[in-house]
Design a protein around this motif. Structure first.
Motif, PDB file in Angstrom:
ATOM      1  N   GLN A  95       1.758  -9.622  -4.373  1.00 11.71           N
ATOM      2  CA  GLN A  95       1.181  -8.472  -3.681  1.00 11.71           C
ATOM      3  C   GLN A  95      -0.337  -8.527  -3.698  1.00 11.71           C
ATOM      4  OE1 GLN A  95       3.016  -5.794  -2.119  1.00 11.71           O
ATOM      5  NE2 GLN A  95       0.979  -5.893  -1.271  1.00 11.71           N
ATOM      6  N   GLU A 115      11.031  -4.901   0.083  1.00 16.92           N
ATOM      7  CA  GLU A 115      10.873  -3.912   1.158  1.00 16.92           C
ATOM      8  C   GLU A 115       9.609  -3.078   0.937  1.00 16.92           C
ATOM      9  OE1 GLU A 115      14.250  -1.319   1.630  1.00 16.92           O
ATOM     10  OE2 GLU A 115      15.653  -2.992   1.418  1.00 16.92           O
ATOM     11  N   SER A 156       6.982  -3.839  -0.894  1.00 19.41           N
ATOM     12  CA  SER A 156       5.821  -4.711  -0.777  1.00 19.41           C
ATOM     13  C   SER A 156       5.459  -4.952   0.688  1.00 19.41           C
ATOM     14  CB  SER A 156       6.102  -6.041  -1.481  1.00 19.41           C
ATOM     15  OG  SER A 156       5.031  -6.936  -1.314  1.00 19.41           O
ATOM     16  N   ASP A 157       6.466  -5.198   1.512  1.00 19.02           N
ATOM     17  CA  ASP A 157       6.213  -5.432   2.938  1.00 19.02           C
ATOM     18  C   ASP A 157       5.605  -4.192   3.596  1.00 19.02           C
ATOM     19  OD1 ASP A 157       7.191  -7.991   2.651  1.00 19.02           O
ATOM     20  OD2 ASP A 157       9.151  -7.548   3.546  1.00 19.02           O
ATOM     21  N   LYS A 158       6.124  -3.014   3.269  1.00 21.14           N
ATOM     22  CA  LYS A 158       5.570  -1.771   3.809  1.00 21.14           C
ATOM     23  C   LYS A 158       4.137  -1.563   3.329  1.00 21.14           C
ATOM     24  CE  LYS A 158       9.945   0.647   4.316  1.00 21.14           C
ATOM     25  NZ  LYS A 158      10.818   1.696   3.775  1.00 21.14           N
ATOM     26  N   TRP A 159       3.897  -1.864   2.056  1.00 17.78           N
ATOM     27  CA  TRP A 159       2.556  -1.737   1.479  1.00 17.78           C
ATOM     28  C   TRP A 159       1.566  -2.585   2.278  1.00 17.78           C
ATOM     29  CZ3 TRP A 159       0.336   0.931  -2.631  1.00 17.78           C
ATOM     30  CH2 TRP A 159      -0.920   0.486  -3.053  1.00 17.78           C
ATOM     31  N   MET A 160       1.956  -3.816   2.577  1.00 18.04           N
ATOM     32  CA  MET A 160       1.073  -4.709   3.319  1.00 18.04           C
ATOM     33  C   MET A 160       0.763  -4.151   4.711  1.00 18.04           C
ATOM     34  SD  MET A 160       0.137  -7.088   1.327  1.00 18.04           S
ATOM     35  CE  MET A 160      -0.518  -8.358   2.382  1.00 18.04           C
ATOM     36  N   GLN A 161       1.736  -3.538   5.351  1.00 16.98           N
ATOM     37  CA  GLN A 161       1.519  -2.949   6.680  1.00 16.98           C
ATOM     38  C   GLN A 161       0.540  -1.786   6.611  1.00 16.98           C
ATOM     39  OE1 GLN A 161       5.373  -1.910   8.212  1.00 16.98           O
ATOM     40  NE2 GLN A 161       6.034  -4.039   8.368  1.00 16.98           N
ATOM     41  N   VAL A 162       0.660  -0.953   5.589  1.00 15.86           N
ATOM     42  CA  VAL A 162      -0.184   0.227   5.473  1.00 15.86           C
ATOM     43  C   VAL A 162      -1.616  -0.154   5.088  1.00 15.86           C
ATOM     44  CG1 VAL A 162      -0.601   2.316   4.085  1.00 15.86           C
ATOM     45  CG2 VAL A 162       1.703   1.806   4.940  1.00 15.86           C
ATOM     46  N   TRP A 163      -1.765  -1.010   4.089  1.00 18.68           N
ATOM     47  CA  TRP A 163      -3.092  -1.305   3.544  1.00 18.68           C
ATOM     48  C   TRP A 163      -3.816  -2.451   4.228  1.00 18.68           C
ATOM     49  CZ3 TRP A 163      -5.751   1.749   0.377  1.00 18.68           C
ATOM     50  CH2 TRP A 163      -5.057   2.760  -0.303  1.00 18.68           C
ATOM     51  N   TRP A 164      -3.096  -3.334   4.906  1.00 23.21           N
ATOM     52  CA  TRP A 164      -3.740  -4.534   5.446  1.00 23.21           C
ATOM     53  C   TRP A 164      -3.591  -4.686   6.953  1.00 23.21           C
ATOM     54  CZ3 TRP A 164      -7.107  -6.746   2.358  1.00 23.21           C
ATOM     55  CH2 TRP A 164      -6.979  -6.538   0.979  1.00 23.21           C
ATOM     56  N   SER A 165      -3.169  -3.653   7.652  1.00 25.79           N
ATOM     57  CA  SER A 165      -3.035  -3.825   9.113  1.00 25.79           C
ATOM     58  C   SER A 165      -4.194  -3.142   9.825  1.00 25.79           C
ATOM     59  CB  SER A 165      -1.717  -3.266   9.602  1.00 25.79           C
ATOM     60  OG  SER A 165      -1.548  -1.909   9.222  1.00 25.79           O
TER      61      SER A 165
END
Length: 131
Positions: A73, A120, A122-131
Motif C-alpha cells: 500500500q 478490496e 487497498s484497491d479502493k484506498w488507491m482510487q480515493v487517495w491517488w486518482s
C-alpha cells in the motif's frame, strides 16, 4: 512479492547466515525486519522468489515457517495519520493485521488474516487517495 515468515535462533551470526545465503543465490530482500523474542527471533522479509528463498534457506538449516501474500500500500507520506486511517479501514472490515513493515520504496507492507477483503480495501484506498 511475498512475505517470508522465518523463526531463527536469537544468536550472533544467524541473521548474517540468512542474508549471506540469500545474497549468494541472488535473492534480494525488498523490505522486512527481525524481532527478538527470547531464544528465538521472528523475521519477516519481502522477496520476489519466495519458494526459491525457502529452498536455499533450508539448505543451511533455516526454516521458512510460512509464505504470506502481502498487501503493498502506498501512503501519502506528507499527510499525517495515513497509517492510522488505512489500518482503521481494515479494522472496520474486521481484517486483522498480522505483520506490518515498509519496503525499500517506503510503501506499507501488511500481512493480514483476510487477504481478499484487504485487497478490496487497498484497491479502493488507491482510487480515493491517488486518482
Amino acid at each position: 512479492m511475498k512475505d517470508l515468515e522465518i523463526t531463527i535462533e536469537n544468536k550472533a551470526g544467524t541473521l548474517a547466515l540468512l542474508g549471506e545465503t540469500l545474497g549468494k543465490h541472488s535473492i534480494s530482500l525488498e523490505g522486512g525486519g527481525v524481532f527478538g523474542n527470547g531464544e528465538h527471533s521472528i523475521a519477516h522479509f519481502l522477496v520476489e522468489e519466495a519458494d526459491r528463498a525457502k529452498e536455499v534457506l533450508a539448505q543451511v538449516g533455516i526454516t521458512v515457517t510460512k509464505i504470506n501474500d502481502v498487501i503493498v500500500q502506498k501512503l501519502q507520506q506528507d499527510v499525517p495519520g495515513q497509517l492510522g486511517t488505512f489500518c482503521r479501514e481494515l479494522a472496520n472490515a474486521h481484517v486483522n493485521i498480522l505483520t506490518q513493515y515498509s519496503d525499500h520504496s517506503n510503501q506499507l507492507i501488511v500481512v493480514v488474516d483476510n487477504y481478499e477483503k484487504a485487497k478490496e480495501i487497498s484497491d479502493k484506498w488507491m482510487q480515493v487517495w491517488w486518482s
